[in-house]
Design an enzyme around this catalytic site. Structure first.
Site, PDB file in Angstrom:
ATOM      1  N   ASN A   1     -10.327  -2.842   2.540  1.00 48.22           N
ATOM      2  CA  ASN A   1     -10.041  -2.861   1.103  1.00 48.22           C
ATOM      3  C   ASN A   1     -11.329  -2.627   0.327  1.00 48.22           C
ATOM      4  O   ASN A   1     -12.416  -2.630   0.894  1.00 48.22           O
ATOM      5  CB  ASN A   1      -9.468  -4.219   0.687  1.00 48.22           C
ATOM      6  CG  ASN A   1      -7.975  -4.355   0.993  1.00 48.22           C
ATOM      7  OD1 ASN A   1      -7.294  -3.363   1.251  1.00 48.22           O
ATOM      8  ND2 ASN A   1      -7.479  -5.574   0.954  1.00 48.22           N
TER       9      ASN A   1
ATOM     10  N   HIS B   1       0.828  -1.221   0.000  1.00 48.91           N
ATOM     11  CA  HIS B   1       0.000   0.000   0.000  1.00 48.91           C
ATOM     12  C   HIS B   1       0.861   1.270   0.000  1.00 48.91           C
ATOM     13  O   HIS B   1       0.492   2.270   0.613  1.00 48.91           O
ATOM     14  CB  HIS B   1      -0.943   0.026   1.207  1.00 48.91           C
ATOM     15  CG  HIS B   1      -1.966  -1.075   1.212  1.00 48.91           C
ATOM     16  ND1 HIS B   1      -3.226  -0.915   0.704  1.00 48.91           N
ATOM     17  CD2 HIS B   1      -1.906  -2.356   1.657  1.00 48.91           C
ATOM     18  CE1 HIS B   1      -3.905  -2.050   0.855  1.00 48.91           C
ATOM     19  NE2 HIS B   1      -3.124  -2.936   1.414  1.00 48.91           N
TER      20      HIS B   1
ATOM     21  N   TYR C   1       0.646  -4.164  12.082  1.00 45.07           N
ATOM     22  CA  TYR C   1       0.511  -2.722  11.809  1.00 45.07           C
ATOM     23  C   TYR C   1       1.285  -1.882  12.802  1.00 45.07           C
ATOM     24  O   TYR C   1       1.942  -0.906  12.440  1.00 45.07           O
ATOM     25  CB  TYR C   1      -0.968  -2.318  11.744  1.00 45.07           C
ATOM     26  CG  TYR C   1      -1.625  -2.855  10.489  1.00 45.07           C
ATOM     27  CD1 TYR C   1      -1.834  -4.226  10.331  1.00 45.07           C
ATOM     28  CD2 TYR C   1      -1.993  -2.028   9.445  1.00 45.07           C
ATOM     29  CE1 TYR C   1      -2.398  -4.744   9.174  1.00 45.07           C
ATOM     30  CE2 TYR C   1      -2.560  -2.536   8.290  1.00 45.07           C
ATOM     31  CZ  TYR C   1      -2.760  -3.897   8.157  1.00 45.07           C
ATOM     32  OH  TYR C   1      -3.306  -4.412   7.016  1.00 45.07           O
TER      33      TYR C   1
HETATM   34 FE1  HDE Z   1      -2.562  -4.849   5.386  1.00 48.52          FE
HETATM   35  N1  HDE Z   1      -0.752  -4.048   5.894  1.00 48.52           N
HETATM   36  N2  HDE Z   1      -1.924  -6.669   5.991  1.00 48.52           N
HETATM   37  N3  HDE Z   1      -4.297  -5.691   4.774  1.00 48.52           N
HETATM   38  N4  HDE Z   1      -3.194  -3.064   4.780  1.00 48.52           N
HETATM   39  C1  HDE Z   1      -0.398  -2.769   5.756  1.00 48.52           C
HETATM   40  O1  HDE Z   1       0.650  -1.455   7.392  1.00 48.52           O
HETATM   41  C2  HDE Z   1      -0.836  -6.894   6.722  1.00 48.52           C
HETATM   42  C3  HDE Z   1      -4.655  -7.013   4.886  1.00 48.52           C
HETATM   43  C4  HDE Z   1      -4.456  -2.748   4.365  1.00 48.52           C
HETATM   44  O2  HDE Z   1      -3.255   3.493   3.986  1.00 48.52           O
HETATM   45  C5  HDE Z   1       0.904  -2.444   6.414  1.00 48.52           C
HETATM   46  O3  HDE Z   1       0.860   0.776   7.679  1.00 48.52           O
HETATM   47  C6  HDE Z   1      -0.760  -8.291   7.098  1.00 48.52           C
HETATM   48  C7  HDE Z   1      -6.054  -7.188   4.675  1.00 48.52           C
HETATM   49  C8  HDE Z   1      -4.525  -1.354   4.023  1.00 48.52           C
HETATM   50  O4  HDE Z   1      -1.652   3.348   5.474  1.00 48.52           O
HETATM   51  C9  HDE Z   1       1.313  -3.777   7.047  1.00 48.52           C
HETATM   52  C10 HDE Z   1      -1.859  -8.881   6.528  1.00 48.52           C
HETATM   53  C11 HDE Z   1      -6.527  -5.923   4.420  1.00 48.52           C
HETATM   54  C12 HDE Z   1      -3.245  -0.845   4.275  1.00 48.52           C
HETATM   55  C13 HDE Z   1       0.167  -4.672   6.648  1.00 48.52           C
HETATM   56  C14 HDE Z   1      -2.594  -7.859   5.849  1.00 48.52           C
HETATM   57  C15 HDE Z   1      -5.423  -5.017   4.486  1.00 48.52           C
HETATM   58  C16 HDE Z   1      -2.458  -1.937   4.736  1.00 48.52           C
HETATM   59  C17 HDE Z   1       1.915  -1.801   5.510  1.00 48.52           C
HETATM   60  C18 HDE Z   1      -2.234 -10.347   6.562  1.00 48.52           C
HETATM   61  C19 HDE Z   1      -7.960  -5.521   4.073  1.00 48.52           C
HETATM   62  C20 HDE Z   1      -2.776   0.571   4.023  1.00 48.52           C
HETATM   63  C21 HDE Z   1       1.936  -0.324   5.884  1.00 48.52           C
HETATM   64  C22 HDE Z   1      -2.403 -10.868   7.879  1.00 48.52           C
HETATM   65  C23 HDE Z   1      -8.905  -5.766   5.141  1.00 48.52           C
HETATM   66  C24 HDE Z   1      -3.019   1.467   5.202  1.00 48.52           C
HETATM   67  C25 HDE Z   1       1.106  -0.231   7.055  1.00 48.52           C
HETATM   68  C26 HDE Z   1      -2.608   2.885   4.857  1.00 48.52           C
HETATM   69  C27 HDE Z   1      -1.128  -1.820   5.132  1.00 48.52           C
HETATM   70  C28 HDE Z   1       0.103  -5.948   7.058  1.00 48.52           C
HETATM   71  C29 HDE Z   1      -3.769  -8.132   5.106  1.00 48.52           C
HETATM   72  C30 HDE Z   1      -5.591  -3.619   4.247  1.00 48.52           C
HETATM   73  C31 HDE Z   1       2.652  -4.342   6.632  1.00 48.52           C
HETATM   74  C32 HDE Z   1       0.323  -8.928   7.916  1.00 48.52           C
HETATM   75  C33 HDE Z   1      -6.853  -8.495   4.771  1.00 48.52           C
HETATM   76  C34 HDE Z   1      -5.732  -0.591   3.507  1.00 48.52           C
HETATM   77  O5  HDE Z   1       1.367  -3.687   8.449  1.00 48.52           O
END
Ligand code: HDE
Length: 726
Positions: free
Chosen positions: A175, A102, A389
């Site tokens: 999402n 992202h 996060y």
């Molecule tokens: Fe994320 N995801 N994600 N994700 N995600 C990040 O956090 C992660 C997942 C989502 O505009 C990171 O600040 C893991 C699902 C958005 O700043 C990180 C898993 C969904 C954003 C991270 C998921 C998301 C992130 C990278 C699996 C939809 C952007 C930067 C367990 C429900 C937020 C950050 C923004 C961002 C980890 C799966 C949505 C690395 C480990 C499912 C919208 O922490």
């Protein structure tokens, strides 16, 4: 009207007139951390009439910002030049690590207003009082690309919302797709590695169309429900304003009596769902890689504030137990037709950021940010996120004090004994920095079991083991349900997307393995894709469970949930010198009345002179304003002008792309030679609307209310002939 009234003021503006933005809802909310802290955001530099004196970071006034300090006019630069050194030192450290996923995103401020109380289900203050407004910040993003990648990548969109509630920050980090690729956080690094650039060559950028992604997906049956969404037009949205948002996981609401109700969160765009076509997306990326961020920024700037309704699906344990799948499995959704979405509030984005870095880049969303009255379910993916996060923010922002940054700071009082660390801005005073203490009222904050966060006391007793539940094993039923819920054009787009993506995969065995999953989803689709790839139909992948025939869910279609008007969409009006002034006035009047946006495209950016002598400025020169930037186009050249356009490649592209992308095309009285030269058959269908006289304008704008003239696609697309889908 407008052309006439502006004539006296010089050239008529070549775009929709800027509206005076209405007062933003929630305008009285604090707009900055400083304000929230009560100092009104005052700095020492508040002189309104005099230019500010430039200073160093230490506040020392700067006399010369053009020249470094040297020994003589051509002599060596002196180390003594602390002003130069400070400036370059700061520049050298301007970048922070981009988000690992992202990275590319765009944010805006807004307000959430509750319209239906959920007090019966949750003790969260933000969900209790109808009419209460809560400050919000939203960041939209793509997942796979780096920070500078293009907006129209085929990719999932992040839809992350921070609500600054009176009980602390609540983040819904969602999402635009209600399900996810994987069921267990353990697989997230593999998924992300597979989709991002391949590690040896560092390409392709922001694309899933490569071997590594499809290798991983084809070895991961649980991914295939989300793959179907990814291959649909959901991943090439027209605008951030036209996407849905989903919290994905099941959460809990917990009421004052401690009763828990399961909940799934939805954001429904009032603008309706809208997407572009793939061929169009590819061209938009070249014409305007910032298409989505520009669109959001312009809409908010012009006072056309985008809105989403917050909806909840509420269900109890008995309902959860009756579902044909596990509500803790993030690869599944609950069809709205099964559990309706109850609308409880409205989110309005009403203020653009005034510093991208301070807001959009530094905002730190955390799924663990919940407030009393909201709680987690046992979704294993969610639990992995709750660790990730917080951890990632330390890496990105470099300090555990990232909550002190204005964009992340709660708007309610914060009091605890956490102290020190890099860049601490919020420093508790007094002698006691521990608890319990016996310093009485001076001893600092105390815990409060009455209003404090209480975790829902769910029963847990089990054996420690690494295992995936049997109830997570059906990977294809909802993938099929998604496909059969699409309209024929949408099904065709899914087939086309799969063929496109897999045709970029070099290894034939990976292509075949991917198609083997499609056989468990829809045999027609599998045959279409195999045929499109020139591949013998492979055996079906081995499935742990047989695919169920779940009923279609019309809520899953974009076309079934589109806009009802042309409001907020953009018309490109192609003019030349001598174009019909009365017609131009009628068309722009009809568009303004619809609440639409329009831009004039002309051979020169200086604009054109209409047949009544009115000068109209152009917003786009023809090769800078291709038709992919518009939702519909009107081609209104003069008889002389069209002769020039008919020889011009970008002008021909303008009409032939609008044709291929199934756009409604307003055809001026003199326009035919351009269409003939571009070999666009004007007589083919009703998507060409005659625009010869001022009275034609209204009917044209009304025709454009439908998203596109879809029947055309099935006639003009080569792949359509062989399509088995639909
Ligand atoms: Fe994320 N995801 N994600 N994700 N995600 C990040 O956090 C992660 C997942 C989502 O505009 C990171 O600040 C893991 C699902 C958005 O700043 C990180 C898993 C969904 C954003 C991270 C998921 C998301 C992130 C990278 C699996 C939809 C952007 C930067 C367990 C429900 C937020 C950050 C923004 C961002 C980890 C799966 C949505 C690395 C480990 C499912 C919208 O922490």
């Amino acid at each position: 009207m407008m052309a006439k009234s502006m004539k006296t003021a010089g050239k008529v503006k070549g775009e929709s007139p800027a509206k005076a933005p209405p007062l933003p809802a929630g305008a009285d909310l604090p707009t900055s951390y400083a304000e929230a802290q009560g100092n009104g955001g005052e700095t020492h530099q508040t002189t309104a009439d005099a230019a500010l004196t430039m200073t160093t970071q230490q506040g020392v006034p700067v006399a010369d910002d053009q020249n470094s300090l040297r020994a003589g006019p051509r002599g060596p630069t002196l180390l003594e030049d602390f002003i130069l050194r400070e400036k370059i030192f700061h520049f050298d450290h301007e970048r922070i690590p981009e988000r690992v996923v992202h990275a590319r995103g765009y944010g805006a401020h807004g307000v959430f207003e509750l319209t239906n109380s959920l007090a019966e289900y949750s003790r969260a203050d933000v969900l209790g009082t109808v009419g209460q407004q809560t400050e919000a910040f939203v960041r939209f993003s793509t997942v796979a690309g780096n920070k500078g990648s293009m907006d129209l990548a085929r990719d999932v969109r992040g839809f992350a919302v921070k609500l600054y509630t009176k009980q602390g920050n609540w983040d819904i980090v969602g999402n635009n797709i209600p399900v996810f690729f994987i069921q267990d956080a353990m697989k997230f690094p593999d998924l992300v590695h597979a989709v991002k650039q391949e590690p040896d060559r560092a390409f392709p950028q922001a694309q899933s169309a490569h071997d590594n992604f499809w290798d991983f997906a084809s070895l991961t049956p649980e991914a295939w429900h989300m793959v179907m969404w990814q291959m649909s037009d959901r991943t090439i949205p027209r605008s951030f304003r036209t996407i849905e948002g989903f919290g994905v996981h099941t959460f809990r609401l917990v009421n004052a009596e401690g009763k828990s109700t399961f909940v799934k969160f939805h954001w429904k765009p009032r603008q309706g769902l809208q997407s572009v076509m793939w061929n169009e997306a590819v061209k938009i990326n070249g014409a305007d890689p910032d298409f989505h961020r520009r669109d959001l920024w312009q809409a908010i700037e012009s006072g056309d504030f985008p809105q989403w309704d917050l909806g909840v699906q509420l269900f109890d344990q008995a309902t959860a137990d009756s579902l044909p799948f596990d509500h803790l499995d993030a690869t599944k959704l609950i069809p709205e037709e099964h559990i309706p979405v109850r609308i409880v509030g409205t989110l309005t984005l009403n203020r653009n950021v005034d510093n991208f870095f301070a807001n959009t880049e530094q905002v730190a969303f955390c799924t663990q940010n919940i407030v009393p009255g909201i709680d987690f379910s046992d979704d294993p993916l969610l639990h992995g996120r709750n660790f990730s996060y917080l951890d990632t923010q330390l890496k990105r922002l470099g300090s555990p004090n990232f909550t002190h940054l204005p964009i992340n700071a709660p708007r309610c009082p914060v009091a605890n004994f956490q102290q020190d660390g890099h860049m601490a801005m919020r420093n508790p005073k007094g002698r006691a920095n521990y608890e319990p203490n016996s310093w009485g009222p001076e001893g600092g904050p105390r815990e409060n079991p009455e209003i404090g966060f209480q975790s829902f006391p769910a029963d847990v007793q089990s054996t420690k083991q690494r295992i995936r539940s049997e109830t997570f094993a059906d990977h294809y039923s909802q993938a099929r349900q998604f496909f059969v819920s699409q309209q024929p054009v949408e099904q065709k787009h899914i087939g086309d997307a799969l063929v496109f993506e897999l045709s970029k995969v070099e290894r034939v065995d990976i292509r075949a393995r991917a198609v083997s999953h499609l056989r468990n989803i829809d045999e027609g689709l599998a045959a279409t894709v195999a045929d499109g790839l020139g591949l013998a139909l492979p055996d079906a992948a081995k499935a742990a469970k047989p695919t169920l025939d779940l009923p279609p869910s019309p809520a899953l279609s974009i076309l079934g949930n589109g806009p009802k008007s042309f409001k907020g969409r953009k018309m490109g009006i192609f003019l030349t010198d001598g174009s019909d002034a009365a017609l131009f006035t009628a068309l722009t009047g009809a568009l303004d009345a619809e609440g639409a946006v329009w831009e004039v495209v002309a051979p020169k950016i200086g604009g054109v002179t209409l047949d009544d002598g009115t000068a109209v400025a152009a917003k786009q020169k023809i090769d800078g304003g291709p038709s992919v930037l518009f939702d519909a186009v009107a081609v209104l050249p003069s008889a002389a002008g069209v002769q020039l356009l008919a020889r011009d490649a970008p002008s021909k592209d303008f009409v032939s792309d609008a044709f291929a992308h199934c756009k409604f095309i307003g055809v001026g009285a003199n326009a035919k030679p351009l269409f003939d030269e571009a070999r666009v058959p004007l007589e083919l269908d009703d998507g060409f609307v005659p625009l010869a006289k001022p009275k034609d304008a209204k009917a044209f704008v009304e025709a454009c209310r439908t998203l596109r003239y879809w029947p055309r696609e099935l006639k003009v697309d080569l792949d359509a002939a062989s399509s088995h889908a639909g």
